[in-house]
Design a protein around this motif. Structure first.
Motif, mmCIF file in Angstrom:
data_model
loop_
_atom_site.group_PDB
_atom_site.id
_atom_site.type_symbol
_atom_site.label_atom_id
_atom_site.label_comp_id
_atom_site.label_asym_id
_atom_site.label_seq_id
_atom_site.Cartn_x
_atom_site.Cartn_y
_atom_site.Cartn_z
ATOM 1 N N LYS A 22 -28.641 32.415 -30.525
ATOM 2 C CA LYS A 22 -29.264 32.117 -29.229
ATOM 3 C C LYS A 22 -28.545 30.993 -28.491
ATOM 4 O O LYS A 22 -28.392 31.045 -27.270
ATOM 5 N N VAL A 23 -28.110 29.989 -29.245
ATOM 6 C CA VAL A 23 -27.379 28.885 -28.608
ATOM 7 C C VAL A 23 -26.066 29.400 -28.015
ATOM 8 O O VAL A 23 -25.719 29.108 -26.864
ATOM 9 N N ALA A 25 -25.409 32.485 -27.166
ATOM 10 C CA ALA A 25 -25.724 33.388 -26.052
ATOM 11 C C ALA A 25 -25.973 32.593 -24.769
ATOM 12 O O ALA A 25 -25.495 32.950 -23.695
ATOM 13 N N ARG A 26 -26.703 31.509 -24.919
ATOM 14 C CA ARG A 26 -27.022 30.710 -23.746
ATOM 15 C C ARG A 26 -25.782 30.025 -23.164
ATOM 16 O O ARG A 26 -25.609 29.963 -21.944
ATOM 17 N N ALA A 27 -24.923 29.577 -24.067
ATOM 18 C CA ALA A 27 -23.684 28.941 -23.602
ATOM 19 C C ALA A 27 -22.814 29.953 -22.864
ATOM 20 O O ALA A 27 -22.195 29.637 -21.846
ATOM 21 N N ARG A 29 -23.877 32.548 -21.235
ATOM 22 C CA ARG A 29 -24.517 32.788 -19.947
ATOM 23 C C ARG A 29 -24.197 31.652 -18.977
ATOM 24 O O ARG A 29 -23.870 31.895 -17.811
ATOM 25 N N ASP A 30 -24.265 30.424 -19.468
ATOM 26 C CA ASP A 30 -23.934 29.280 -18.610
ATOM 27 C C ASP A 30 -22.469 29.305 -18.189
ATOM 28 O O ASP A 30 -22.095 28.699 -17.182
ATOM 29 N N VAL A 35 -25.112 38.338 -20.611
ATOM 30 C CA VAL A 35 -25.387 38.377 -22.039
ATOM 31 C C VAL A 35 -26.631 39.206 -22.328
ATOM 32 O O VAL A 35 -27.674 39.034 -21.691
ATOM 33 N N TYR A 37 -29.060 40.020 -25.525
ATOM 34 C CA TYR A 37 -29.341 39.643 -26.914
ATOM 35 C C TYR A 37 -30.260 40.692 -27.531
ATOM 36 O O TYR A 37 -31.294 41.037 -26.961
ATOM 37 N N THR A 118 -19.188 25.910 -28.921
ATOM 38 C CA THR A 118 -19.379 27.177 -28.204
ATOM 39 C C THR A 118 -18.226 27.435 -27.232
ATOM 40 O O THR A 118 -17.876 28.579 -26.973
ATOM 41 N N SER A 119 -17.628 26.360 -26.721
ATOM 42 C CA SER A 119 -16.523 26.524 -25.762
ATOM 43 C C SER A 119 -15.338 27.253 -26.397
ATOM 44 O O SER A 119 -14.642 28.023 -25.730
#
Lengths: 132, 559
Positions: A22-23, A25-27, A29-30, A35, A37, A118-119
């Motif tokens: 989830k983390v 996925a959110r990154a 999206r940002d 995305v 899920y 995440t980057s």
């Protein structure tokens, strides 16, 4: 072609640890990606099916239960069978170093282990998806 | 605790100190950060003084160990009487392998068992189910039937050890198997002590091994409460768990708030089912995480105890003090371990052990250094156990009760965490309680927001994780990790096949049919499950019947 990169974030198998998925996925999206899920407990068939239907550029899977050697390659194989051989497949989770060469051979482009920013994952996707 | 005049004088002195001494130092050398924020998001002050706990009333807010509101601990003598139970969560591959590990741990001075089951077992599938492919024996031991359970506890006298089982959705089935094994050893169920996790709400929130929808799951749980009150009186019928909520990324405050909100829901369900609060509440237990922020963690445990005592007394009118005692198990924080420089994890675990002990835990599992990489090896598990033993026997912290009480900072933090957790609980009450808040995805969303915020802080370098985003070195791949033999899956399949050939299949079917009828009605299901288990009906068969009657929970996917 200017559509945003589409990623399917998936949790194959019975593992319930989805914080990482989830983390990430959110990154993504940002970072401007689209995305999807899947939620927990997806079979390899369901994941491959969703990837084709959603016309994604990348499937990003996460497993912390130790079942990666079975489940990751299975998804790659099913994607090939369903005509999704161009989809970039990556994986993450608690995955011992010594399992990584085998997984790469099976067609998983990269494995991201604990502590990966995440980057790094996002850059990898941008640089490796197979479209114009 | 302090008189007004003295506090006024102190305030003036403190202000003077800040305006002169501190101001002078700050002009020359600013502090390391502009703001010091705890993981729960509140600002940590430079200095705590009596001003910060001016309203603290010793008798009302702290009292004595073993006395309401139990802030200082649940037992009158705490670790001076008996050290906490050292209980390492273990289990992998087959029942035979795990049995060997348990015997090893007991020989090494461990004082209780803690069983880890593999995912198919936790989700109520036999090892030959298609969804079990690749998962059998991986994160714990595979148990398909009473046969496996007999092997798992072979040579371990169940009247002498206490056993904790991390099992939730199928908890009733595994408890029934445990009772049946004990019976075969000649141990009656009233002599059994241990715990089943049996906390389904946090499975929906954070851990993911749910099977049935919320309502029938709550029924199974209250069935167990009722059955154990009669037949297994020393058993902890539930371990209401904040551990996984914290692992999923919550803050310390959220861990307390959401765990106690779940606890409230179980108490309400049991009362609604007709049980008297003092009949079951003394057997409720809790399970928390211990992270690195030592003092925040100690305050968290103290705040949780005080808040739960008030809830039980004021909201539920409990009369028995044991109903108000928050007894808890602790595990050190898995998500704090790094895959980089894994030996550093030994130090993290030592700090977390201190937090748990200074916070008054009843039992403790210490994680092993290699758990960000794989299941722990025997060597790593031994170091983790030794860490507890060093704290117990060498550090001196177990020699006096609640030694951090009275610290301006710790008391102020205890108040702060209790206040913030109570605010969350009030909010969840407004939504109609934890089950409703879970259905709406509120609790999950709050946790995810915290997890994402934490990750961003780490990636921006605002939070330092030693060896991961600072002080890195070039490392070669760690060697000697534990590997589960992939043949375990096949082995379990063969065992199942043999079992189904040799058991009395007519009796199995009869017992499953009786269970089905009971599940469709209102009977307590425990006796039916026990009968089926003794006929060697498999876990998958029993859960299969219940799946047909109850249906399955559909997760609300929130991102």
């Amino acid at each position: 072609m200017n559509r945003p990169i589409r990623v399917l974030v998936a949790k194959p198998g019975l593992d319930g640890h989805d914080r990482g998925a989830k983390v990430v996925a959110r990154a993504m999206r940002d970072a401007g990606m689209e995305v999807i899920y899947t939620g927990l407990r997806q079979t390899p068939e369901q994941i491959a099916e969703a990837a084709i239907q959603e016309d994604v550029d990348c499937v990003a899977m996460s497993i912390l239960s130790g079942a990666h050697n079975y489940l990751f390659p299975k998804v790659v194989q099913l994607l090939k069978e369903k005509g999704g051989e161009d989809i970039l497949v990556i994986g993450g989770g608690v995955i011992p170093e010594e399992d990584i060469p085998g997984l790469k051979e099976a067609g998983i482009a990269e494995i991201f282990t604990p502590g990966t920013p995440t980057s790094v994952t996002i850059e990898f996707i941008k640089n490796n998806i197979k479209r114009n | 605790m302090y008189n007004k005049e003295k506090l006024e004088a102190l305030k003036a002195e403190r202000q003077k100190w800040e305006e002169t001494e501190i101001a002078k130092v700050l002009t020359k050398k600013p502090e390391r950060k502009e703001k010091f924020l705890s993981t729960s998001g509140y600002e940590v002050k430079r200095l705590y003084t009596p001003e910060d706990i001016e309203d603290l009333d010793y008798s009302r807010d702290l009292s004595f160990p073993g006395e309401y509101p139990f802030t200082r601990g649940v037992q009158p003598t705490m670790y001076r009487g008996k050290l906490w139970t050292m209980r390492q969560y273990a289990g992998f591959a087959t029942a035979e392998e795990s049995n060997k590990r348990y015997k090893y741990l007991l020989e090494q001075g461990q004082t209780g068992l803690s069983v880890a089951f593999d995912l198919p077992t936790q989700i109520g599938y036999d090892s030959d189910h298609p969804l079990a492919e690749g998962e059998v024996g991986k994160v714990g031991v595979a148990i398909d039937s009473l046969k496996d359970m007999e092997i798992l506890f072979d040579g371990i006298p169940l009247d002498k050890v206490s056993t904790s089982m991390t099992i939730n959705a199928p908890a009733a089935v595994l408890l029934a198997m445990y009772i049946a094994v004990a019976e075969k050893q000649g141990v009656s169920s009233d002599k059994l002590s241990g715990t089943i996790q049996n906390d389904i709400l946090k499975e929906y929130i954070a851990r993911g091994t749910y099977i049935f929808p919320i309502e029938p799951s709550m029924r199974l749980i209250t069935n167990i409460f009722e059955y154990c009150a009669k037949y297994v009186p020393k058993w902890n019928t539930i371990s209401i768990s904040g551990y996984h909520i914290r692992e999923a990324g919550s803050t310390a405050v959220q861990e307390v708030a959401f765990t106690l909100a779940d606890g409230i829901a179980y108490v309400e369900a049991a009362i609604k089912a007709g049980l008297d609060v003092d009949e079951f509440a003394p057997r409720l237990s809790f399970f928390f995480n211990a992270h690195n922020d030592l003092l925040e963690e100690v305050a968290k445990f103290r705040a949780a105890r005080r808040l739960w005592a008030k809830i039980m007394k004021e909201r539920f009118n409990a009369k028995d003090p044991r109903s108000m005692m928050l007894r808890f198990h602790t595990q050190t924080g898995g998500s704090t371990l790094t895959a980089q420089q894994p030996d550093n994890n030994i130090v993290r675990v030592a700090i977390q052990t201190l937090a748990a002990v200074l916070g008054g835990t009843q039992s403790l599992h210490t994680n092993s250094r290699d758990e960000a990489l794989a299941l722990p090896t025997e060597d790593s598990v031994r170091i983790a156990l030794r860490t507890q033993q060093i704290v117990a026997y060498e550090s001196g912290v177990a020699d006096t009760i609640d030694p951090l009480a009275g610290s301006y900072y710790v008391e102020s933090l205890t108040n702060e965490i209790e206040k913030r957790a109570a605010e969350y609980i009030a909010k969840i009450d407004e939504m109609g309680g934890a089950p409703k808040a879970i259905e709406r995805g509120y609790i999950q969303q709050e946790i995810q927001d915290s997890a994402y915020k934490y990750q961003q802080e780490v990636e921006r370098g605002e939070r330092i994780v030693v060896g991961m985003n600072k002080f890195q070195i070039k490392e070669s791949a760690p060697k000697g990790l534990l590997k589960v033999d992939p043949a375990v899956g096949e082995l379990q399949k063969q065992k199942l096949k043999a079992l189904k050939a040799e058991r009395d299949n007519i009796k199995v079917q009869e017992s499953l049919e009786a269970l089905r009828k009971a599940a469709e009605g209102d009977d307590n299901l425990m006796p039916y499950i026990l009968t089926a288990v003794k006929q060697y009906a498999t876990l998958g068969e029993i859960c299969g019947v219940l799946r047909e009657v109850f249906g399955e929970y559909q997760q609300s996917v929130i991102l």
